[in-house]
Write an enzyme that holds these catalytic residues in place. Structure first.
Site, PDB file in Angstrom:
ATOM      1  N   ALA A 172      -8.639  -0.307   5.645  1.00 35.13           N
ATOM      2  CA  ALA A 172      -7.240  -0.117   5.239  1.00 35.13           C
ATOM      3  C   ALA A 172      -6.318  -0.998   6.071  1.00 35.13           C
ATOM      4  O   ALA A 172      -5.389  -1.624   5.552  1.00 35.13           O
ATOM      5  CB  ALA A 172      -6.841   1.351   5.367  1.00 35.13           C
ATOM      6  N   ASP A 173      -6.565  -1.060   7.368  1.00 36.65           N
ATOM      7  CA  ASP A 173      -5.757  -1.922   8.240  1.00 36.65           C
ATOM      8  C   ASP A 173      -5.919  -3.385   7.867  1.00 36.65           C
ATOM      9  O   ASP A 173      -4.936  -4.138   7.799  1.00 36.65           O
ATOM     10  CB  ASP A 173      -6.171  -1.720   9.698  1.00 36.65           C
ATOM     11  N   ILE A 174      -7.154  -3.802   7.648  1.00 37.43           N
ATOM     12  CA  ILE A 174      -7.406  -5.217   7.333  1.00 37.43           C
ATOM     13  C   ILE A 174      -6.768  -5.595   6.001  1.00 37.43           C
ATOM     14  O   ILE A 174      -6.132  -6.652   5.868  1.00 37.43           O
ATOM     15  CB  ILE A 174      -8.914  -5.503   7.307  1.00 37.43           C
ATOM     16  N   GLY A 177      -3.091  -5.911   6.476  1.00 35.34           N
ATOM     17  CA  GLY A 177      -2.771  -7.150   7.183  1.00 35.34           C
ATOM     18  C   GLY A 177      -2.842  -8.359   6.272  1.00 35.34           C
ATOM     19  O   GLY A 177      -1.977  -9.248   6.315  1.00 35.34           O
TER      20      GLY A 177
END
Length: 402
Positions: A172-174, A177
């Protein structure tokens, strides 16, 4: 450390990075690798929380070092008026501001989008948060696991008899980003036409929902709720992991011509006349007996032999690598340069994962290691804002900078 004599594609772009941990730093790492000048604005004392995250190498967090290479560190205590004045001055000279605070935090500091737009109307203002800048959930805290949970990824990851499963990396973070980097570049292109900046609003949950793509369509079209199905794919068959006599391989038969080649490779051309497997749609429906047939064949052979044979028939297949195999692979780590040496923040060198975006001319590069906390404060104050030695000393004495 990788270097080249050419400027990166984003050379000349100045980014103020007010993010920490993963989603935001991953976004600005890509921008920095591509040549942008990234000024990482950190709080006094500990700075980015990830400076304290393992693994550590010779006293430095390599979690932080990998994500924050090519950046400069500036310490500002935004509780002080003088520090806010410095930030405002930097914003006048910046192209991009990116932050990943809880929605409303930047407004409380006096640097919400409407405030910053008055300071620099050409600035691209990007925000990453768990649920976005508006909507009933906007004030909820957001972490990667929350994005994966509410974005649907965990519900479809794992096996039918396993609990919902988080992916092995912070997907989810990647994804957030990456989406933020795309949004920033699109806004910069739009600025060329309009002369004005833009607000980029990226949510972890939105990013995961978008990446679920056709899985969501299954429900929208068929009304059913897709669940966990292991490694197979809902839309193509055979497309899965299969047991070999000494491990596992993946095989992807993505079309009718590939299916014909696959049947020939495994010496089962009789399957081409089997009405159960006549089309891909049929094979998806009759997946269970088809997997049994393929597994019966693969389980009697070594993984390397399976791959060698299927590749000779141009059937997509691959071994399932562990991390050691990745970092020693002659194509991935070697020819594609996905593992490179970078100066260690304190001494010597360290290996890091390189930029995955390849250019022919303006190649991405790792030009500098991750900064020490506040390493470039004076350099930025003097070089970007033109402050004197006396000005810097006064600001340090007031506690605005360190």
């Amino acid at each position: 450390m990788t270097k080249n004599n050419q400027s990166g594609a984003l050379s000349g772009l100045r980014v103020l990075d007010m993010t920490r941990v993963l989603a935001g730093p991953f976004c600005t790492m890509l921008l920095a690798d591509l040549g942008a000048t990234v000024i990482k604005v950190e709080e006094p004392e500990r700075g980015d929380d990830s400076r304290g995250y393992p693994p550590f190498l010779r006293g430095a967090s390599t979690y932080f070092a990998n994500l924050n290479r090519n950046k400069k560190s500036l310490i500002l205590d935004l509780k002080k008026k003088e520090a806010k004045n410095i930030l405002a001055s930097l914003l006048k000279k910046a192209d991009v501001l990116i932050e990943n605070f809880k929605p409303g935090t930047m407004e409380k500091l006096g640097f919400g989008y409407d405030d910053v737009k008055k300071i620099n109307p050409r600035l691209v203002y990007a925000s990453i948060s768990g649920f976005g800048q508006y909507g009933p959930y906007k004030d909820r805290p957001g972490y990667d696991i929350i994005g994966q949970a509410m974005g649907g990824l965990m519900s479809t990851t794992g096996w039918p008899d396993s609990p919902p499963t988080r992916t092995g990396t912070a997907m989810a973070d990647i994804l957030a980003g990456l989406n933020c980097a795309i949004g920033i570049l699109a806004a910069l292109k739009g600025r060329e036409r309009t002369g004005m900046g833009e607000r980029v609003d990226v949510a972890l949950v939105d990013s995961v929902v978008s990446a679920m793509e056709t899985i969501v369509q299954l429900h929208l079209v068929e009304g059913r709720i897709p669940g966990r199905i292991g490694n197979r794919y809902e839309f193509i068959a055979p497309y899965d992991s299969f047991a070999a006599s000494d491990g596992w391989v993946v095989i992807g038969v993505g079309g009718e011509e590939v299916w014909k080649r696959f049947c020939k490779a495994i010496e089962r051309e009789d399957l081409l006349q089997d009405p159960r497997f006549a089309t891909n749609r049929d094979r998806v429906r009759e997946y269970t007996p088809l997997k049994e047939i393929v597994t019966e064949w693969s389980s009697k052979r070594k993984a390397d032999d399976i791959i060698s044979l299927l590749m000779s028939f141009s059937v997509p297949c691959a071994p399932i690598y562990n991390i050691e195999q990745i970092v020693n692979d002659p194509h991935i780590a070697g020819a594609r340069g996905m593992v490179v040496d970078m100066p260690h923040p304190l001494e010597g060198t360290m290996k890091v994962v390189a930029c995955p975006i390849k250019f022919t001319e303006t190649k991405p590069s790792i030009r500098a290691t991750a900064p020490l906390h506040g390493q470039h404060t004076e350099e930025i104050l003097k070089g970007v804002l033109g402050l004197s030695e006396e000005d810097c000393a006064r600001l340090k004495k007031a506690g605005a900078v360190k």
